[in-house]
Design a protein around this motif. Structure first.
Motif, PDB file in Angstrom:
ATOM      1  N   HIS A 121      -5.404  16.780   7.059  1.00  0.00           N
ATOM      2  CA  HIS A 121      -4.365  17.391   7.906  1.00  0.00           C
ATOM      3  C   HIS A 121      -3.662  18.440   6.951  1.00  0.00           C
ATOM      4  N   THR A 122      -3.108  17.835   5.722  1.00  0.00           N
ATOM      5  CA  THR A 122      -2.387  18.471   4.883  1.00  0.00           C
ATOM      6  C   THR A 122      -3.388  19.973   4.119  1.00  0.00           C
ATOM      7  N   GLU A 123      -4.437  19.817   4.179  1.00  0.00           N
ATOM      8  CA  GLU A 123      -5.333  20.883   3.702  1.00  0.00           C
ATOM      9  C   GLU A 123      -5.314  22.006   4.831  1.00  0.00           C
ATOM     10  N   GLU A 124      -5.262  21.500   5.890  1.00  0.00           N
ATOM     11  CA  GLU A 124      -5.314  22.570   7.012  1.00  0.00           C
ATOM     12  C   GLU A 124      -4.190  23.317   7.045  1.00  0.00           C
ATOM     13  N   SER A 125      -2.855  22.868   6.459  1.00  0.00           N
ATOM     14  CA  SER A 125      -1.625  23.484   6.609  1.00  0.00           C
ATOM     15  C   SER A 125      -1.476  24.357   5.529  1.00  0.00           C
ATOM     16  N   GLN A 126      -2.440  24.091   4.223  1.00  0.00           N
ATOM     17  CA  GLN A 126      -2.362  25.101   3.093  1.00  0.00           C
ATOM     18  C   GLN A 126      -2.967  26.333   3.136  1.00  0.00           C
ATOM     19  N   TRP A 127      -2.696  27.346   2.065  1.00  0.00           N
ATOM     20  CA  TRP A 127      -3.367  28.574   2.083  1.00  0.00           C
ATOM     21  C   TRP A 127      -4.830  28.164   2.196  1.00  0.00           C
ATOM     22  N   TYR A 128      -5.680  28.922   2.686  1.00  0.00           N
ATOM     23  CA  TYR A 128      -7.223  28.618   3.080  1.00  0.00           C
ATOM     24  C   TYR A 128      -8.006  28.378   1.762  1.00  0.00           C
ATOM     25  N   PHE A 129      -7.858  29.248   1.066  1.00  0.00           N
ATOM     26  CA  PHE A 129      -8.520  29.123  -0.365  1.00  0.00           C
ATOM     27  C   PHE A 129      -7.929  28.084  -1.539  1.00  0.00           C
ATOM     28  N   GLN A 130      -6.872  27.435  -0.936  1.00  0.00           N
ATOM     29  CA  GLN A 130      -6.286  26.502  -2.125  1.00  0.00           C
ATOM     30  C   GLN A 130      -7.045  25.287  -2.661  1.00  0.00           C
ATOM     31  N   ARG A 131      -7.673  24.788  -1.646  1.00  0.00           N
ATOM     32  CA  ARG A 131      -8.515  23.583  -2.127  1.00  0.00           C
ATOM     33  C   ARG A 131      -9.824  23.998  -2.725  1.00  0.00           C
ATOM     34  N   TYR A 132     -10.146  25.291  -2.538  1.00  0.00           N
ATOM     35  CA  TYR A 132     -11.260  25.671  -3.469  1.00  0.00           C
ATOM     36  C   TYR A 132     -11.017  26.057  -4.786  1.00  0.00           C
ATOM     37  N   VAL A 133      -9.745  26.436  -5.066  1.00  0.00           N
ATOM     38  CA  VAL A 133      -9.200  27.099  -6.113  1.00  0.00           C
ATOM     39  C   VAL A 133      -9.276  25.763  -7.110  1.00  0.00           C
ATOM     40  N   THR A 134      -8.643  24.546  -6.765  1.00  0.00           N
ATOM     41  CA  THR A 134      -8.776  23.561  -7.829  1.00  0.00           C
ATOM     42  C   THR A 134     -10.180  23.199  -8.142  1.00  0.00           C
ATOM     43  N   PHE A 160     -21.186  25.599  -5.897  1.00  0.00           N
ATOM     44  CA  PHE A 160     -20.752  25.166  -4.428  1.00  0.00           C
ATOM     45  C   PHE A 160     -21.695  25.165  -3.420  1.00  0.00           C
ATOM     46  N   ASP A 161     -21.900  23.917  -2.948  1.00  0.00           N
ATOM     47  CA  ASP A 161     -22.689  23.709  -1.957  1.00  0.00           C
ATOM     48  C   ASP A 161     -21.935  23.876  -0.555  1.00  0.00           C
ATOM     49  N   ARG A 162     -22.069  25.283  -0.059  1.00  0.00           N
ATOM     50  CA  ARG A 162     -21.449  25.874   0.875  1.00  0.00           C
ATOM     51  C   ARG A 162     -19.801  25.797   0.175  1.00  0.00           C
ATOM     52  N   SER A 163     -19.004  26.562   0.684  1.00  0.00           N
ATOM     53  CA  SER A 163     -17.831  27.210   0.099  1.00  0.00           C
ATOM     54  C   SER A 163     -16.620  27.718   1.033  1.00  0.00           C
ATOM     55  N   TRP A 164     -15.837  28.700   0.654  1.00  0.00           N
ATOM     56  CA  TRP A 164     -14.874  29.220   1.595  1.00  0.00           C
ATOM     57  C   TRP A 164     -15.727  29.993   2.547  1.00  0.00           C
ATOM     58  N   TYR A 165     -16.920  30.329   2.514  1.00  0.00           N
ATOM     59  CA  TYR A 165     -17.490  31.099   3.405  1.00  0.00           C
ATOM     60  C   TYR A 165     -17.903  30.244   4.872  1.00  0.00           C
ATOM     61  N   ASN A 166     -17.476  28.903   4.863  1.00  0.00           N
ATOM     62  CA  ASN A 166     -17.503  28.173   6.025  1.00  0.00           C
ATOM     63  C   ASN A 166     -16.672  28.933   7.046  1.00  0.00           C
ATOM     64  N   ARG A 167     -15.733  29.362   6.690  1.00  0.00           N
ATOM     65  CA  ARG A 167     -14.840  30.318   7.665  1.00  0.00           C
ATOM     66  C   ARG A 167     -15.329  31.726   8.137  1.00  0.00           C
ATOM     67  N   ALA A 168     -16.529  32.108   7.433  1.00  0.00           N
ATOM     68  CA  ALA A 168     -17.177  33.414   8.039  1.00  0.00           C
ATOM     69  C   ALA A 168     -18.164  33.080   9.055  1.00  0.00           C
TER      70      ALA A 168
END
Length: 258
Positions: free
Chosen positions: A72-85, A96-104
């Motif tokens: 829930h917290t991650e959903e409220s963050q900048w979309y790329f934030q959890r990937y940057v870490t 990355f076994d799947r990545s930020w491209y889930n959104r695409a």
């Protein structure tokens, strides 16, 4: 797969894995950072490819990232934030076994994001990836392509095998009905995010073993100056007789069942 073909595959894979060890040695020596993104249809072969890449590598030199559903917290963050870490540190190979491209692809196909979120991602992604490559990260993006017939065969194999059944998720089953739609979303993704800084590479995975070899060969070829001499070790002989490992009787022993 026949014995002759299997032996040839194992021979070729071993040669590539030796080069992969050399690649991680080069990354450590230079402090370079490499990020490999593996995307593709369900059952295309991402897991097997990751295992083939990392199987012989030092676990401290290569890291696999497979993020689950955002909190829930991650959903409220900048979309790329959890990937940057999760980005690679100096001398590290991160896959990355799947990545930020889930959104695409996955999220819009399954209704997990809004149209506004999808549009914002498509606009921001090329700029975000340029920041990564401008900072020196070697970024490689692969789409593993598989036709629907072999994909269905793999789904059936997983459903029948208790050792593979865990690979099937409700999202996988729902995605079976959206083969064409997800293909259209993939093409839109590539058209919007294929740039000179971060191009997409498509690998044919209708034959998974051939796909693995071709992808790893291509990955290695993207770093032509990766040669770092390997140190040979000459083990001096030990003095005295070899000792047995006598552990204190305080601990309990594991029964010898086999």
């Amino acid at each position: 797969m026949g014995k002759k073909k299997k032996k040839a595959y194992e021979h070729d894979l071993e040669a590539l894995q030796i080069e992969l060890v050399g690649l991680t040695r080069w990354l450590r020596a230079t402090g370079k950072r490499m990020l490999v993104i593996l995307e593709g249809r369900d059952a295309a072969g991402k897991g097997g490819t990751i295992k083939a890449i990392t199987d012989k590598l030092d676990t401290r030199a290569a890291r696999v990232v497979a993020l689950g559903k955002p909190s829930h917290t991650e959903e409220s963050q900048w979309y790329f934030q959890r990937y940057v870490t999760q980005l690679p540190a100096a001398g590290e190979l991160t896959i990355f076994d799947r990545s930020w491209y889930n959104r695409a692809v996955v999220e819009p196909a399954m209704g997990f994001c809004t149209e506004e979120q999808y549009d914002a991602f498509m606009k921001a992604c090329p700029a975000f990836e340029k920041l990564l490559t401008d900072d020196g990260i070697i970024l490689l993006k692969y789409w593993l392509s598989v036709d629907q017939e072999p994909q269905e065969e793999r789904f059936a194999e997983r459903a029948a095998d208790p050792l593979k059944r865990w690979k099937l998720s409700p999202v996988d089953l729902k995605a079976r009905e959206k083969y064409a739609e997800m293909g259209d979303l993939r093409d839109a993704m590539i058209q919007h995010t294929h740039t000179a800084d971060a191009p997409w590479f498509v690998a044919d995975f209708n034959d998974q073993k051939e796909g693995r070899l071709n992808l790893i060969r291509h990955l290695l070829d993207q770093v032509p100056d990766k040669l770092t001499p390997d140190k040979e070790f000459d083990l001096p002989p030990l003095k005295g007789k070899l000792k047995k490992d006598k552990v204190t009787a305080k601990a309990e022993k594991v029964p010898k069942v086999y």
